[in-house]
Write a protein that holds these residues in place. Structure first.
Motif, PDB file in Angstrom:
ATOM      1  N   VAL A   1       0.878  -1.287  -0.086  1.00  0.00           N
ATOM      2  CA  VAL A   1      -0.005   0.035  -0.219  1.00  0.00           C
ATOM      3  C   VAL A   1       0.716   1.078  -0.026  1.00  0.00           C
ATOM      4  CG1 VAL A   1      -1.957   1.442   1.118  1.00  0.00           C
ATOM      5  CG2 VAL A   1      -1.791  -1.401   1.158  1.00  0.00           C
ATOM      6  N   ALA A   2       0.759   1.942  -0.963  1.00  0.00           N
ATOM      7  CA  ALA A   2       1.740   3.244  -1.075  1.00  0.00           C
ATOM      8  C   ALA A   2       1.465   4.296  -0.229  1.00  0.00           C
ATOM      9  CB  ALA A   2       1.590   3.824  -2.718  1.00  0.00           C
ATOM     10  N   LYS A   3       0.240   4.501   0.272  1.00  0.00           N
ATOM     11  CA  LYS A   3      -0.078   5.633   1.329  1.00  0.00           C
ATOM     12  C   LYS A   3      -1.276   4.916   2.268  1.00  0.00           C
ATOM     13  CE  LYS A   3      -0.187   9.874   0.222  1.00  0.00           C
ATOM     14  NZ  LYS A   3      -0.469  11.121  -0.376  1.00  0.00           N
ATOM     15  N   PRO A   4      -1.099   4.263   3.095  1.00  0.00           N
ATOM     16  CA  PRO A   4      -2.079   3.629   4.006  1.00  0.00           C
ATOM     17  C   PRO A   4      -3.104   4.597   4.638  1.00  0.00           C
ATOM     18  CG  PRO A   4       0.026   2.700   4.337  1.00  0.00           C
ATOM     19  CD  PRO A   4       0.204   3.827   3.584  1.00  0.00           C
ATOM     20  N   SER A   5      -4.165   4.540   4.575  1.00  0.00           N
ATOM     21  CA  SER A   5      -5.244   5.154   5.145  1.00  0.00           C
ATOM     22  C   SER A   5      -5.254   4.917   6.702  1.00  0.00           C
ATOM     23  CB  SER A   5      -6.594   5.368   4.477  1.00  0.00           C
ATOM     24  OG  SER A   5      -7.026   3.897   4.920  1.00  0.00           O
ATOM     25  N   ARG A   6      -5.908   5.834   7.536  1.00  0.00           N
ATOM     26  CA  ARG A   6      -6.286   5.474   9.076  1.00  0.00           C
ATOM     27  C   ARG A   6      -7.037   4.239   8.951  1.00  0.00           C
ATOM     28  NH1 ARG A   6      -7.840  10.812  11.924  1.00  0.00           N
ATOM     29  NH2 ARG A   6      -5.643  11.798  12.103  1.00  0.00           N
ATOM     30  N   ARG A   7      -8.131   3.991   7.825  1.00  0.00           N
ATOM     31  CA  ARG A   7      -8.891   2.645   7.972  1.00  0.00           C
ATOM     32  C   ARG A   7      -7.762   1.558   7.797  1.00  0.00           C
ATOM     33  NH1 ARG A   7     -13.670   4.609   4.201  1.00  0.00           N
ATOM     34  NH2 ARG A   7     -11.886   4.929   3.032  1.00  0.00           N
ATOM     35  N   THR A   8      -7.051   1.700   6.990  1.00  0.00           N
ATOM     36  CA  THR A   8      -6.263   0.564   6.579  1.00  0.00           C
ATOM     37  C   THR A   8      -5.279   0.079   7.643  1.00  0.00           C
ATOM     38  OG1 THR A   8      -6.185   1.094   4.064  1.00  0.00           O
ATOM     39  CG2 THR A   8      -4.261  -0.238   5.204  1.00  0.00           C
ATOM     40  N   VAL A   9      -4.815   1.038   8.426  1.00  0.00           N
ATOM     41  CA  VAL A   9      -3.929   0.839   9.521  1.00  0.00           C
ATOM     42  C   VAL A   9      -4.862   0.314  10.519  1.00  0.00           C
ATOM     43  CG1 VAL A   9      -2.538   1.971  11.293  1.00  0.00           C
ATOM     44  CG2 VAL A   9      -2.259   2.633   8.727  1.00  0.00           C
ATOM     45  N   ARG A  10      -5.688   0.567  10.877  1.00  0.00           N
ATOM     46  CA  ARG A  10      -6.971   0.277  11.828  1.00  0.00           C
ATOM     47  C   ARG A  10      -7.163  -1.429  11.534  1.00  0.00           C
ATOM     48  NH1 ARG A  10     -10.069   4.923  11.696  1.00  0.00           N
ATOM     49  NH2 ARG A  10     -11.658   3.710  11.079  1.00  0.00           N
ATOM     50  N   ALA A  11      -7.491  -1.565  10.222  1.00  0.00           N
ATOM     51  CA  ALA A  11      -7.657  -3.022   9.856  1.00  0.00           C
ATOM     52  C   ALA A  11      -6.488  -3.729   9.960  1.00  0.00           C
ATOM     53  CB  ALA A  11      -8.101  -2.974   8.528  1.00  0.00           C
ATOM     54  N   VAL A  12      -5.508  -3.500   9.976  1.00  0.00           N
ATOM     55  CA  VAL A  12      -4.351  -4.204  10.121  1.00  0.00           C
ATOM     56  C   VAL A  12      -4.036  -4.367  11.431  1.00  0.00           C
ATOM     57  CG1 VAL A  12      -1.412  -4.015   9.834  1.00  0.00           C
ATOM     58  CG2 VAL A  12      -2.956  -3.436   7.841  1.00  0.00           C
ATOM     59  N   GLN A  13      -4.524  -3.244  12.261  1.00  0.00           N
ATOM     60  CA  GLN A  13      -4.093  -3.553  13.882  1.00  0.00           C
ATOM     61  C   GLN A  13      -4.971  -4.610  14.280  1.00  0.00           C
ATOM     62  OE1 GLN A  13      -4.261   1.190  14.548  1.00  0.00           O
ATOM     63  NE2 GLN A  13      -3.946   0.105  16.414  1.00  0.00           N
ATOM     64  N   ALA A  14      -6.419  -4.406  13.685  1.00  0.00           N
ATOM     65  CA  ALA A  14      -7.320  -5.366  14.238  1.00  0.00           C
ATOM     66  C   ALA A  14      -6.693  -6.918  13.906  1.00  0.00           C
ATOM     67  CB  ALA A  14      -8.720  -5.158  13.745  1.00  0.00           C
ATOM     68  N   VAL A  15      -6.391  -7.248  12.882  1.00  0.00           N
ATOM     69  CA  VAL A  15      -5.979  -8.575  12.261  1.00  0.00           C
ATOM     70  C   VAL A  15      -4.823  -9.102  13.455  1.00  0.00           C
ATOM     71  CG1 VAL A  15      -4.944  -9.815  10.810  1.00  0.00           C
ATOM     72  CG2 VAL A  15      -6.643  -8.424   9.995  1.00  0.00           C
ATOM     73  N   VAL A  16      -3.734  -8.122  13.315  1.00  0.00           N
ATOM     74  CA  VAL A  16      -2.495  -8.445  14.069  1.00  0.00           C
ATOM     75  C   VAL A  16      -3.133  -8.521  15.577  1.00  0.00           C
ATOM     76  CG1 VAL A  16      -0.125  -7.595  14.947  1.00  0.00           C
ATOM     77  CG2 VAL A  16      -1.100  -7.199  12.471  1.00  0.00           C
TER      78      VAL A  16
END
Length: 116
Positions: free
Chosen positions: A37-52
């Motif tokens: 992802v070239a420029k991760p949005s806040r939503r993307t970062v939160r989704a990654v956080q949730a999975v981890v």
């Protein structure tokens, strides 16, 4: 051999277990970058956080839904990132298997059941 996505996943997992929120956000952002992802949005970062977080703290999130709701992300976003992150973890596990172990595993799971 260097594997940026696996290194980023390991950093994010460590942060979830041991660090504060700022470090979890930073490592989740880095993981999204490592996964293309070239420029991760806040939503993307939160989704990654949730999975981890679900990977590292299964007692805190008994179901996937608990994790996506706690992090304020949609089911679709969570599942997208779950698939991508689990692929990295699975590839790392497969890389650790010896060739004979991998062949044995493949043979055992590729056989078709017979109907009697």
């Amino acid at each position: 051999m260097r594997r940026p996505a696996l290194d980023a996943l390991n950093d994010a997992r460590h942060a979830v277990r041991n660090d504060g929120e700022a470090e979890v956000v930073t490592t989740s952002h880095a993981l999204a970058l490592a996964l293309g992802v070239a420029k991760p949005s806040r939503r993307t970062v939160r989704a990654v956080q949730a999975v981890v977080a679900r990977l590292e703290l299964p007692g805190s999130y008994l179901r996937d839904q608990d994790a996506w709701e706690a992090h304020g992300v949609t089911r679709l976003a969570y599942l997208k990132w779950k698939q991508r992150i689990h692929a990295v973890a699975l590839q790392a596990a497969a890389d650790q298997l010896g060739e004979s172990d991998l062949l044995e595993f493949t043979a055992a799971h590729a056989s078709k059941p017979t109907v009697g």
